[in-house]
Write a protein that holds these residues in place. Structure first.
Motif, PDB file in Angstrom:
ATOM      1  N   HIS A   1     115.513 104.840  -8.070  1.00  0.00           N
ATOM      2  CA  HIS A   1     115.156 103.502  -8.509  1.00  0.00           C
ATOM      3  C   HIS A   1     115.535 102.522  -7.414  1.00  0.00           C
ATOM      4  CE1 HIS A   1     114.022 104.299 -12.639  1.00  0.00           C
ATOM      5  NE2 HIS A   1     115.007 105.173 -12.709  1.00  0.00           N
TER       6      HIS A   1
ATOM      7  N   ARG B   1     118.938  99.958  -8.668  1.00  0.00           N
ATOM      8  CA  ARG B   1     120.259 100.494  -8.964  1.00  0.00           C
ATOM      9  C   ARG B   1     120.521 101.806  -8.266  1.00  0.00           C
ATOM     10  NH1 ARG B   1     118.302 102.572 -14.499  1.00  0.00           N
ATOM     11  NH2 ARG B   1     116.240 101.666 -14.447  1.00  0.00           N
ATOM     12  N   ALA B   2     119.532 102.281  -7.464  1.00  0.00           N
ATOM     13  CA  ALA B   2     119.704 103.477  -6.654  1.00  0.00           C
ATOM     14  C   ALA B   2     120.046 104.697  -7.469  1.00  0.00           C
ATOM     15  CB  ALA B   2     120.767 103.254  -5.575  1.00  0.00           C
ATOM     16  N   GLN B   3     119.600 104.728  -8.713  1.00  0.00           N
ATOM     17  CA  GLN B   3     119.813 105.901  -9.546  1.00  0.00           C
ATOM     18  C   GLN B   3     118.664 106.877  -9.349  1.00  0.00           C
ATOM     19  OE1 GLN B   3     122.647 106.467 -11.966  1.00  0.00           O
ATOM     20  NE2 GLN B   3     123.126 105.320 -10.135  1.00  0.00           N
ATOM     21  N   PRO B   4     118.941 108.160  -9.369  1.00  0.00           N
ATOM     22  CA  PRO B   4     117.858 109.132  -9.164  1.00  0.00           C
ATOM     23  C   PRO B   4     116.841 109.046 -10.292  1.00  0.00           C
ATOM     24  CG  PRO B   4     119.863 110.231  -9.856  1.00  0.00           C
ATOM     25  CD  PRO B   4     120.237 108.820  -9.574  1.00  0.00           C
TER      26      PRO B   4
ATOM     27  N   GLN C   1     109.601 110.156 -14.675  1.00  0.00           N
ATOM     28  CA  GLN C   1     109.542 108.749 -14.277  1.00  0.00           C
ATOM     29  C   GLN C   1     108.733 108.575 -13.003  1.00  0.00           C
ATOM     30  OE1 GLN C   1     113.868 108.418 -14.578  1.00  0.00           O
ATOM     31  NE2 GLN C   1     113.498 106.391 -15.404  1.00  0.00           N
TER      32      GLN C   1
ATOM     33  N   ASP D   1     115.317  90.583 -15.355  1.00  0.00           N
ATOM     34  CA  ASP D   1     116.105  90.921 -16.538  1.00  0.00           C
ATOM     35  C   ASP D   1     116.428  89.626 -17.269  1.00  0.00           C
ATOM     36  OD1 ASP D   1     117.904  91.787 -18.383  1.00  0.00           O
ATOM     37  OD2 ASP D   1     118.771  93.285 -17.046  1.00  0.00           O
TER      38      ASP D   1
ATOM     39  N   VAL E   1     125.166 109.851  -7.972  1.00  0.00           N
ATOM     40  CA  VAL E   1     124.621 109.193  -6.789  1.00  0.00           C
ATOM     41  C   VAL E   1     124.231 107.790  -7.186  1.00  0.00           C
ATOM     42  CG1 VAL E   1     123.840 111.202  -5.536  1.00  0.00           C
ATOM     43  CG2 VAL E   1     122.390 110.219  -7.275  1.00  0.00           C
ATOM     44  N   GLY E   2     124.191 106.923  -6.225  1.00  0.00           N
ATOM     45  CA  GLY E   2     123.890 105.535  -6.512  1.00  0.00           C
ATOM     46  C   GLY E   2     124.477 104.649  -5.436  1.00  0.00           C
TER      47      GLY E   2
ATOM     48  N   ARG F   1     130.842  99.729  -8.846  1.00  0.00           N
ATOM     49  CA  ARG F   1     130.028 100.230  -9.958  1.00  0.00           C
ATOM     50  C   ARG F   1     130.919 100.763 -11.054  1.00  0.00           C
ATOM     51  NH1 ARG F   1     124.295 102.310  -8.717  1.00  0.00           N
ATOM     52  NH2 ARG F   1     123.728 101.130  -6.873  1.00  0.00           N
TER      53      ARG F   1
ATOM     54  N   TRP G   1     131.111 103.348 -14.134  1.00  0.00           N
ATOM     55  CA  TRP G   1     130.443 104.573 -14.569  1.00  0.00           C
ATOM     56  C   TRP G   1     131.039 105.062 -15.875  1.00  0.00           C
ATOM     57  CZ3 TRP G   1     126.767 106.372 -11.066  1.00  0.00           C
ATOM     58  CH2 TRP G   1     126.864 105.877  -9.755  1.00  0.00           C
TER      59      TRP G   1
ATOM     60  N   CYS H   1     125.489 105.020 -14.885  1.00  0.00           N
ATOM     61  CA  CYS H   1     125.958 103.873 -14.111  1.00  0.00           C
ATOM     62  C   CYS H   1     125.703 102.652 -14.980  1.00  0.00           C
ATOM     63  CB  CYS H   1     125.183 103.782 -12.804  1.00  0.00           C
ATOM     64  SG  CYS H   1     125.582 102.345 -11.837  1.00  0.00           S
TER      65      CYS H   1
ATOM     66  N   ILE I   1     126.744  97.126 -12.166  1.00  0.00           N
ATOM     67  CA  ILE I   1     126.938  97.012 -10.731  1.00  0.00           C
ATOM     68  C   ILE I   1     127.469  95.612 -10.470  1.00  0.00           C
ATOM     69  CG2 ILE I   1     125.853  97.108  -8.471  1.00  0.00           C
ATOM     70  CD1 ILE I   1     123.640  98.820  -9.810  1.00  0.00           C
TER      71      ILE I   1
ATOM     72  N   TYR J   1     126.564  96.732 -23.121  1.00  0.00           N
ATOM     73  CA  TYR J   1     125.987  97.821 -22.334  1.00  0.00           C
ATOM     74  C   TYR J   1     126.983  98.962 -22.153  1.00  0.00           C
ATOM     75  CZ  TYR J   1     122.484  94.327 -21.475  1.00  0.00           C
ATOM     76  OH  TYR J   1     121.524  93.383 -21.660  1.00  0.00           O
TER      77      TYR J   1
ATOM     78  N   LEU K   1     117.737 110.098 -20.688  1.00  0.00           N
ATOM     79  CA  LEU K   1     118.147 110.373 -19.317  1.00  0.00           C
ATOM     80  C   LEU K   1     119.056 109.272 -18.803  1.00  0.00           C
ATOM     81  CD1 LEU K   1     114.794 111.475 -17.704  1.00  0.00           C
ATOM     82  CD2 LEU K   1     116.864 112.840 -17.877  1.00  0.00           C
TER      83      LEU K   1
ATOM     84  N   SER L   1     119.302 108.091 -15.938  1.00  0.00           N
ATOM     85  CA  SER L   1     118.647 107.177 -14.994  1.00  0.00           C
ATOM     86  C   SER L   1     117.771 106.164 -15.708  1.00  0.00           C
ATOM     87  CB  SER L   1     117.815 107.968 -13.998  1.00  0.00           C
ATOM     88  OG  SER L   1     116.808 108.681 -14.672  1.00  0.00           O
ATOM     89  N   LYS L   2     117.533 106.370 -16.998  1.00  0.00           N
ATOM     90  CA  LYS L   2     116.730 105.389 -17.721  1.00  0.00           C
ATOM     91  C   LYS L   2     117.583 104.285 -18.329  1.00  0.00           C
ATOM     92  CE  LYS L   2     112.727 108.194 -18.861  1.00  0.00           C
ATOM     93  NZ  LYS L   2     112.026 108.892 -19.947  1.00  0.00           N
ATOM     94  N   PHE L   3     118.885 104.405 -18.182  1.00  0.00           N
ATOM     95  CA  PHE L   3     119.771 103.390 -18.758  1.00  0.00           C
ATOM     96  C   PHE L   3     119.535 102.049 -18.065  1.00  0.00           C
ATOM     97  CE2 PHE L   3     123.730 101.068 -19.209  1.00  0.00           C
ATOM     98  CZ  PHE L   3     123.998 101.257 -20.560  1.00  0.00           C
TER      99      PHE L   3
ATOM    100  N   THR M   1     120.738  99.695 -16.353  1.00  0.00           N
ATOM    101  CA  THR M   1     121.892  99.273 -15.560  1.00  0.00           C
ATOM    102  C   THR M   1     121.786  97.787 -15.238  1.00  0.00           C
ATOM    103  OG1 THR M   1     121.959 101.447 -14.566  1.00  0.00           O
ATOM    104  CG2 THR M   1     123.128  99.698 -13.418  1.00  0.00           C
ATOM    105  N   LYS M   2     122.876  97.065 -15.435  1.00  0.00           N
ATOM    106  CA  LYS M   2     122.847  95.618 -15.227  1.00  0.00           C
ATOM    107  C   LYS M   2     123.648  95.243 -13.983  1.00  0.00           C
ATOM    108  CE  LYS M   2     120.482  94.917 -18.847  1.00  0.00           C
ATOM    109  NZ  LYS M   2     119.121  94.439 -18.750  1.00  0.00           N
ATOM    110  N   TYR M   3     123.210  94.178 -13.392  1.00  0.00           N
ATOM    111  CA  TYR M   3     123.939  93.624 -12.259  1.00  0.00           C
ATOM    112  C   TYR M   3     124.840  92.500 -12.733  1.00  0.00           C
ATOM    113  CZ  TYR M   3     121.886  95.802  -8.156  1.00  0.00           C
ATOM    114  OH  TYR M   3     121.546  96.682  -7.179  1.00  0.00           O
TER     115      TYR M   3
END
Lengths: 673, 368
Positions: free
Chosen positions: A543, A546-549, A554, A566, B125-126, B154, B156, B163, B166, B210, B220, B222-224, B226-228
């Motif tokens: 992505h 957020r650099a998530q795999p 997807q 957002d 990873v991230g 981050r 986790w 994740c 961030i 969150y 999954l 990776s579908k979460f 993720t908020k900044y």
């Protein structure tokens, strides 16, 4: 869409076309068609109907272009070039052998001036004024080896007959002295002119000029003594002759040799080098004119086993009737404007032809996702990817053209690998997204169909109306000549180390091109999809934010929310930003916050959006505003501010207040209940 | 920088040891030639208070401190990537209490090792660059936070592998983040510091939904969504150089730069104006010869004392919570000469471990 009546229509459209054998390979197909069963016939006719859809599309585009052309046809470079090639190059020399009575020292140096009489300056009968275009210089007689000659270009024959062209004059000026430059001719001289009309009439008789032949003639010029005044108009651009007593003693005659040829005579395709030996001279110009622009279109269908043939005139495109001036121009036009088809171009001494087939890879990717309305899809997808596809199409054609391009060299063959690579890449890109033509849904198909089919018919009657007989003769001859491929074979054999040489040297051109065509098509259609998938599965994607795999699902899904704002977070940050203000009341902050988030979500960007935004905001938040009078007043104040800045007009503000009043009334009505 | 007025000068500790507690070397072992960057006792699980782990190179080793100064090797993990160099580790556990070891380093990949099954539990990873510190939320030990060279922090969830947040962006760090720590009681609060010379305090109160969602997420990871978190609630400029270690001491912050001292200060957030607030420097704990970066200190479980090594292999043990600060002991050994990157204090502070750049581990035990 496909169906028998439709197919019949198509055949009727191509009514005048012939489907005759040309080569042995063609012959085979012809025979195979003869063996077709009834079902196969049906299937074949059905497969012909795949032409309907693209043809309709191009007819729609053409009719759009009539109202608002995307560019001017006459500005196309190949059109300009083709026109320039029609101009005539005239070479003038003065052979010494024809003018035995003249002494070279008397007449040379001789100036040859291309000029136009300036009519609006009346200087008496013994005077003549010319505006100068070009000046050439002849120093001595033309002898056998050495050729002092002047060559220049005059407009094409058709233009010479018009008043504009007819005005031109070739003027010979003989002046005793050599010491001055051409620009400053003055003093006593002899001069004579060759009117362009005479040149025109003699050129017009010479029919073979348009075939690239040279036309030679001798002209005699009367040279009169005159006094050349210094030029007085635009400095050097004018010749002003004062004729002295016209005296037959002092005037003399010069015999001039003229040689004319079309400028483009040197670059002629094999098709043009056809010899018209057996055609009577009376009909020759007509035949030449007709023949030179004739292009044969073979429409392939039923897995390329069958074809329909059509001939167009004046290099015109069969889909949009644009006249393309040259075969090269036609090639450019077809590749650029009709990329739903595949084209193969080839030129022989006998005829110039285009093999057309529908690009099945494109029509397949046009299939839409379920539940997706093509009319709702954004247009830029289409334009973006069309450009790429067009590129791809061009390379296709480069591929297909190779067998009949003369410089068939091994480097090109070496290039083939890379081109294939490119094709595959192109295939990937084209298959990764569905292509949609907005506004061309099924409804358009139905309604446009009748007109779409009409156009080619009209076109045909135009082209063949009067000359039907001749054309029929002509196509007959083309079709029956058995050795069409000879030129190509020869060319291919000339280049030894070429893979196509093997394929071609067999007997005919067609099998090899067909083979190659089939191969490239397979590349782009069948391999592209699994290949792109394989490429996508081969590596890990992430992505962007957020650099998530990314999971494979997807990657393949068309949905990507990374670029979306957002709203929750931005609202939160906006609130925090507003909280920093110390001189703003809570209600004002609330209105600011509501407005900010409304503006962001609705993408209110320009001043012009403000009136709409105000009405929509009132509509959206009216209920809440009514509940909190303090907020309502903040909102009114804000509208007044907008009005102060001329962003909001009084009418819209009134509308907003009407909406608010309506809400107010509703809430009042509601209360007693 | 913090202003100091009359009567507001920070209390600086004296470097004469109080001899309140004395330590002696009881063991010393060489793990290898490669420098060891981190060492930590397991404070998450009371059954394993005597278990500690070290990281260095591509290796994570778990030891147990035994009676009489003995050290037993329990487990060793070698990362499949030979070039990996772990910089940090932290103990954590699953929601069912399985002890996890979380390590990160130059590759930027966080390895979560299940020490119960001795398997890799997950790899995160991230992060776009190397990871400088990982810390565990002691109130919810399946939450870990990582500080990275990619200027982000981050959060986790090691249970679900998500994740969650961030901490980076418009108000984020402007250079490598070197250290990060969870507030001991305020579960929303973290402090981070780094090469931009600042300490930033972040609040995730508004984002807590969150964090909660991350525990119940079944799709999954990776579908979460993720908020900044772009804006910290507090930015402190206490130091004028790299800030390479910070820890909460109650609501106060202990932080150190390369100025031979640890500073204890209080962040004073103004009600009206979050962001830049005032800093009150309370105490200073001098640490001589501690002027290189990436030297981190450690505290015992109750934050009574802190131990920090220096460039010359000496360890200073400070009593944290008295004013002025008292130096409990200065530990030195003739053979310990190389810089000590990290120390580890046992639960009660009776054992101090140090890991050195030459790959050695020293064990000091308090003399009873």
């Amino acid at each position: 869409m496909p169906g028998l009546p439709l197919v019949d229509h198509e055949t009727a459209t191509l009514g005048c076309s012939c489907n005759r054998s040309r080569t042995s390979g063609q012959m085979c197909r012809q025979q195979s068609r003869g063996c077709l069963t009834a079902e196969e016939e049906l299937a074949a006719e059905e497969s012909l109907s795949i032409y309907c859809k693209p043809v309709e599309l191009y007819n729609i585009l053409q009719r759009r272009a009539i109202r608002s052309p995307s560019f001017l046809q006459r500005c196309l470079r190949y059109k300009i070039l083709a026109k320039r090639k029609k101009r005539i190059q005239v070479t003038i020399s003065i052979p010494g052998s024809m003018n035995p009575e003249l002494q070279p020292q008397n007449i040379f140096p001789l100036y040859l001036v291309v000029a136009r009489p300036i009519a609006d300056i009346a200087l008496g009968e013994h005077a003549a004024v010319f505006g100068v275009y070009r000046t050439y210089f002849l120093s001595s007689f033309c002898e056998y080896g050495k050729e002092p000659e002047a060559s220049f270009v005059i407009p094409e024959i058709r233009k010479l007959s018009t008043s504009c062209g007819a005005n031109l004059n070739l003027i010979l000026v003989s002046i005793g002295k050599l010491s001055f430059t051409a620009a400053k001719i003055e003093g006593n001289c002899f001069w004579g002119k060759i009117p362009i009309e005479s040149l025109y009439s003699s050129l017009n008789k010479c029919v073979t000029l348009s075939l690239g032949h040279r036309a030679e003639m001798i002209s005699t010029v009367d040279m009169h003594p005159s006094n050349l005044k210094p030029s007085f108009l635009d400095q050097d651009k004018c010749l002003n002759f004062r004729n002295q007593n016209v005296d037959s003693v002092s005037s003399f005659k010069i015999h001039v040799s003229l040689c004319a040829q079309e400028v483009g005579a040197k670059e002629r395709s094999p098709y043009d080098s056809f010899s018209y030996n057996d055609i009577p001279p009376s009909t020759l110009p007509h035949i030449i004119r007709l023949r030179s622009g004739n292009v044969l279109f073979n429409y392939r269908y039923y897995n390329n086993r069958l074809q329909k043939t059509e001939v167009t005139e004046d290099f015109s495109c069969p889909f949009c009737l644009v006249q393309c001036a040259s075969f090269k121009g036609l090639r450019y036009h077809l590749c650029a404007c009709h990329d739903l088809f595949n084209f193969e171009f080839w030129v022989t001494e006998e005829y110039q032809a285009v093999n057309v087939s529908v690009r099945t890879d494109l029509s397949r990717s046009e299939a839409l996702l379920e539940g997706v309305d093509p009319r709702l899809q954004t247009f830029y997808f289409c334009s973006k990817f069309r450009r790429r596809i067009r590129l791809q199409n061009c390379t296709h054609n480069v591929n297909h053209m190779r067998p009949h391009v003369l410089e068939l060299d091994s480097p090109e063959a070496a290039m083939e690998g890379s081109e294939d690579g490119y094709l595959q890449k192109g295939g990937v890109s084209s298959s990764s997204r569905p292509i949609s033509y907005p506004g061309l849904g099924a409804a358009a198909h139905k309604s446009m169909f009748g007109e779409a089919q009409l156009l080619p018919i009209m076109h045909r009657s135009e082209s063949y109306g009067s000359e039907n007989h001749n054309i029929a003769d002509f196509t007959d001859r083309i079709a029956s000549s058995p050795d069409t491929a000879t030129f190509c074979v020869a060319a291919a054999q000339a280049s030894t180390s070429n893979e196509y040489a093997h394929a071609l040297s067999g007997s005919s051109l067609l099998p090899s091109t067909m083979l190659q065509f089939a191969r490239t098509r397979r590349l782009s259609v069948e391999r592209a999809d699994p290949r792109s998938r394989a490429l996508l599965t081969k590596r890990q994607f992430f992505h962007s934010h957020r650099a998530q795999p990314m999971a494979l699902a997807q990657v393949f899904s068309d949905h990507d929310s990374e670029d979306e704002v957002d709203d929750d977070i931005v609202d939160f940050e906006d609130r925090r930003m507003l909280d920093d203000f110390v001189d703003v009341t809570e209600d004002e902050k609330q209105i600011m916050h509501l407005w900010n988030s409304f503006v962001r979500k609705q993408r209110v960007l320009a001043d012009g959006h403000i009136p709409w935004a105000c009405e929509a905001f009132t509509q959206l938040h009216g209920q809440d505003l009514i509940q909190a009078p303090a907020l309502l007043w903040c909102w009114r104040l804000f509208m007044v501010k907008l009005w102060n800045h001329s962003l909001l007009d009084a009418r819209t503000m009134n509308n907003c207040n009407i909406i608010l009043e309506k809400y107010q009334k509703e809430s009042l009505d509601h209360k007693p209940n | 920088m913090a202003k100091t007025g009359l009567g507001c000068e920070p209390a600086v500790g004296s470097l004469t040891p109080s001899k309140k507690r004395e330590y002696k070397v009881t063991n010393r072992l060489h793990e290898g030639k490669r420098p060891l960057y981190a060492i930590a006792f397991n404070f998450v699980d009371s059954r394993y208070f005597d278990v500690f782990a070290t990281v260095g190179g591509n290796r994570v080793t778990v030891y147990r401190c035994l009676e009489g100064g003995l050290i037993a090797v329990l487990q060793a993990y070698i990362d499949e990537d030979k070039d990996e160099s772990f910089y940090t580790l932290s103990w954590a556990c699953d929601i069912d209490g399985t002890p996890f070891l979380v390590a990160g380093g130059s590759n930027g990949i966080i390895r979560v090792i299940n020490t119960g099954t001795e398997k890799i539990h997950k790899s995160f990873v991230g992060h776009g660059d190397s990871i400088n510190e990982i810390r565990t939320q002691s109130l919810k030990p399946s939450l870990v936070v990582s500080a990275s060279k990619d200027e982000s922090v981050r959060l986790w969830n090691i249970h679900t592998g998500i994740c969650i947040l961030i901490f980076a962006g418009a108000g984020g760090h402007r250079n490598e983040v070197l250290s990060v720590d969870f507030h001991p009681s305020d579960i929303y609060r973290i402090a981070s510091c780094g090469m931009d010379n600042t300490v930033k305090i972040w609040s995730m109160k508004e984002f807590w939904q969150y964090v909660e969602r991350s525990f119940t997420w079944t799709d999954l990871p990776s579908k979460f969504p993720t908020k900044y978190v772009q804006f910290p609630v507090f930015i402190a400029s206490v130091h004028s150089n790299y800030v390479d270690c910070n820890r909460w001491l109650g609501d106060f912050v202990l932080s150190k730069s390369v100025d031979n001292e640890i500073v204890l200060w209080e962040p004073k957030t103004r009600e009206q104006n979050p962001g830049e607030g005032a800093v009150d420097i309370l105490q200073k704990y001098p640490v001589p010869e501690c002027d290189i970066w990436f030297i981190k200190f450690s505290c015992d479980f109750h934050f009574n004392s802190a131990a920090i090594g220096n460039r010359e292999g000496k360890i200073f043990v400070w009593e944290l919570q008295c004013s002025p600060p008292v130096l409990i002991a200065r530990l030195s050994h003739v053979q310990c000469k190389s810089p000590i990157r990290q120390t580890a204090m046992s639960f009660d502070g009776s054992t101090i471990l140090s890991c050195c750049e030459d790959g050695s581990i020293w064990r000091w035990d308090a003399i009873q």
